[in-house]
Scaffold this active site. Structure first.
Site, PDB file in Angstrom:
ATOM      1  N   LYS A  25       0.080   4.284  -0.183  1.00  0.00           N
ATOM      2  CA  LYS A  25      -0.556   5.467   0.424  1.00  0.00           C
ATOM      3  C   LYS A  25      -0.405   6.664  -0.523  1.00  0.00           C
ATOM      4  O   LYS A  25      -0.368   6.469  -1.740  1.00  0.00           O
ATOM      5  CB  LYS A  25       0.023   5.725   1.808  1.00  0.00           C
ATOM      6  CG  LYS A  25      -0.013   4.459   2.665  1.00  0.00           C
ATOM      7  CD  LYS A  25       0.240   4.691   4.106  1.00  0.00           C
ATOM      8  CE  LYS A  25       0.166   3.353   4.818  1.00  0.00           C
ATOM      9  NZ  LYS A  25       0.245   3.475   6.255  1.00  0.00           N
ATOM     10  N   GLU A  77      -4.592  -4.822  11.280  1.00  0.00           N
ATOM     11  CA  GLU A  77      -3.603  -3.756  11.360  1.00  0.00           C
ATOM     12  C   GLU A  77      -3.819  -2.956  12.644  1.00  0.00           C
ATOM     13  O   GLU A  77      -4.666  -2.047  12.671  1.00  0.00           O
ATOM     14  CB  GLU A  77      -3.740  -2.811  10.169  1.00  0.00           C
ATOM     15  CG  GLU A  77      -3.487  -3.474   8.839  1.00  0.00           C
ATOM     16  CD  GLU A  77      -2.980  -2.472   7.807  1.00  0.00           C
ATOM     17  OE1 GLU A  77      -1.913  -2.711   7.258  1.00  0.00           O
ATOM     18  OE2 GLU A  77      -3.644  -1.459   7.573  1.00  0.00           O
ATOM     19  N   ASN A  96       0.852  -1.185   0.000  1.00  0.00           N
ATOM     20  CA  ASN A  96       0.000   0.000   0.000  1.00  0.00           C
ATOM     21  C   ASN A  96       0.896   1.246   0.000  1.00  0.00           C
ATOM     22  O   ASN A  96       1.516   1.558   1.008  1.00  0.00           O
ATOM     23  CB  ASN A  96      -0.890  -0.040   1.262  1.00  0.00           C
ATOM     24  CG  ASN A  96      -1.650   1.252   1.485  1.00  0.00           C
ATOM     25  OD1 ASN A  96      -1.768   2.078   0.593  1.00  0.00           O
ATOM     26  ND2 ASN A  96      -2.172   1.415   2.697  1.00  0.00           N
ATOM     27  N   GLY A 142       2.889   2.736  10.491  1.00  0.00           N
ATOM     28  CA  GLY A 142       3.759   3.881  10.221  1.00  0.00           C
ATOM     29  C   GLY A 142       4.588   4.322  11.418  1.00  0.00           C
ATOM     30  O   GLY A 142       5.211   5.378  11.399  1.00  0.00           O
ATOM     31  N   HIS A 181      -9.274   1.095   5.792  1.00  0.00           N
ATOM     32  CA  HIS A 181      -7.927   1.327   6.328  1.00  0.00           C
ATOM     33  C   HIS A 181      -8.018   2.324   7.482  1.00  0.00           C
ATOM     34  O   HIS A 181      -8.837   3.244   7.454  1.00  0.00           O
ATOM     35  CB  HIS A 181      -7.012   1.876   5.222  1.00  0.00           C
ATOM     36  CG  HIS A 181      -5.581   1.930   5.653  1.00  0.00           C
ATOM     37  ND1 HIS A 181      -5.089   2.957   6.416  1.00  0.00           N
ATOM     38  CD2 HIS A 181      -4.559   1.060   5.483  1.00  0.00           C
ATOM     39  CE1 HIS A 181      -3.809   2.724   6.683  1.00  0.00           C
ATOM     40  NE2 HIS A 181      -3.465   1.573   6.122  1.00  0.00           N
ATOM     41  N   GLU A 197      -6.340   4.792   8.280  1.00  0.00           N
ATOM     42  CA  GLU A 197      -6.208   6.215   7.919  1.00  0.00           C
ATOM     43  C   GLU A 197      -7.529   6.748   7.355  1.00  0.00           C
ATOM     44  O   GLU A 197      -7.881   7.903   7.582  1.00  0.00           O
ATOM     45  CB  GLU A 197      -5.037   6.398   6.938  1.00  0.00           C
ATOM     46  CG  GLU A 197      -3.699   6.293   7.668  1.00  0.00           C
ATOM     47  CD  GLU A 197      -2.567   5.684   6.876  1.00  0.00           C
ATOM     48  OE1 GLU A 197      -2.614   5.665   5.636  1.00  0.00           O
ATOM     49  OE2 GLU A 197      -1.608   5.195   7.519  1.00  0.00           O
ATOM     50  N   SER A 240       4.041  -1.681  10.116  1.00  0.00           N
ATOM     51  CA  SER A 240       5.502  -1.645  10.240  1.00  0.00           C
ATOM     52  C   SER A 240       6.193  -2.958   9.876  1.00  0.00           C
ATOM     53  O   SER A 240       7.219  -3.309  10.453  1.00  0.00           O
ATOM     54  CB  SER A 240       5.913  -1.203  11.652  1.00  0.00           C
ATOM     55  OG  SER A 240       5.477   0.123  11.901  1.00  0.00           O
TER      56      SER A 240
END
Ligand code: PGA
Length: 252
Positions: free
Chosen positions: A11, A168, A9, A174, A98, A100, A211
């Site tokens: 992003k 996740e 991904n 991140g 996701h 985010e 990560s």
């Protein structure tokens, strides 16, 4: 069927040149990998680079995913992308829910559910992301949060659709601080049991994300519970992404 899936991904990163460098660089490093029917390697660039990416993977075993989509077919939804537009460029997977999207853009479980329904209807394969925040984990609510995310997204189906689930933990995304193998296994096996109880089958690929990098991928790849990885930062570096793929391929 449980497949080994490694998905990158990107992003909101990339450019025309980077799209070519990442995809060609990854493919060059994985030239000797045996793509049996159980392995999927997926590039998930920003929407605008999907046509280039699709072109680059044409006639190969690599797949393209999108980072999001809207749940309507077409119309006055400025700035959104419809599922048929993705299909137009041979997109197979779409990341939905996701963290985010949930936390920065306020997507609710209900909105994610509508997107999952539409994606399945359009024969796109959702990569449904679930995960708890640090606060929720510390309050002992990890499983409650994830169950609610699963229930809302999947209660609308009588049989298990073709779907991939990515666990996740929000605190691992991140941050450079991945979950331990044990933490990831514990949640992933609960997800699998929940799916089995609800649908009578647990033939679903469940990935870990947060990560993942060459230095820790062996932890996850050595687990029978974990079917692959959703990789953010490290997927932008072909040398790192290729190591992650090879580690999953090599686990036998
Ligand atoms: P990360 O992102 O690997 O950079 O932590 C993972 C993800 O958001 O899917």
């Amino acid at each position: 069927m449980r497949k080994t899936i490694v998905a990158g991904n990107w992003k909101m990163n990339g450019s025309t040149l980077m799209t070519k460098k990442i995809i060609i660089g990854t493919m060059a490093r994985l030239w000797d990998v045996d793509f049996n029917e159980n392995l999927e390697v997926v590039f998930i660039p920003p929407f605008i680079y999907i046509p280039i990416a699709s072109d680059l993977v044409k006639d190969s075993r690599y797949e393209i995913g999108a980072q999001n989509m809207y749940f309507e077919d077409k119309g006055a939804f400025t700035g959104e992308i419809a599922p048929d537009m993705l299909k137009d460029f041979d997109v197979k997977y779409v990341v939905l829910g996701h963290s985010e999207r949930r936390h920065i853009f306020g997507e609710s479980n209900e909105m994610v559910a509508k997107k999952v329904k539409k994606a399945v209807e359009k024969e796109l394969v959702p990569i449904l992301c679930v995960g708890e925040t640090l606060e929720e984990r510390e309050e002992g609510k990890t499983w409650d949060v994830i169950r609610e995310q699963l229930e809302t997204a999947l209660s609308q189906f009588d049989t298990l659709p073709e779907i991939v689930i990515a666990y996740e933990p929000v605190w691992a995304i991140g941050t450079g601080k991945a979950a331990t193998k044990e933490d990831a296994e514990e949640v992933i096996s609960k997800i699998r049991s929940w799916i089995k109880e609800k649908f009578g089958t647990d033939e679903v690929s469940i990935l870990y994300g947060g990560s993942v990098k060459p230095a820790n991928v062996e932890n996850f790849a050595s687990s029978q519970e974990i079917d692959g990885a959703l990789v953010g930062g490290a997927s932008l570096k072909p040398e790192d992404f290729a190591i992650i793929v090879k580690t999953f391929v090599g686990r036998g």
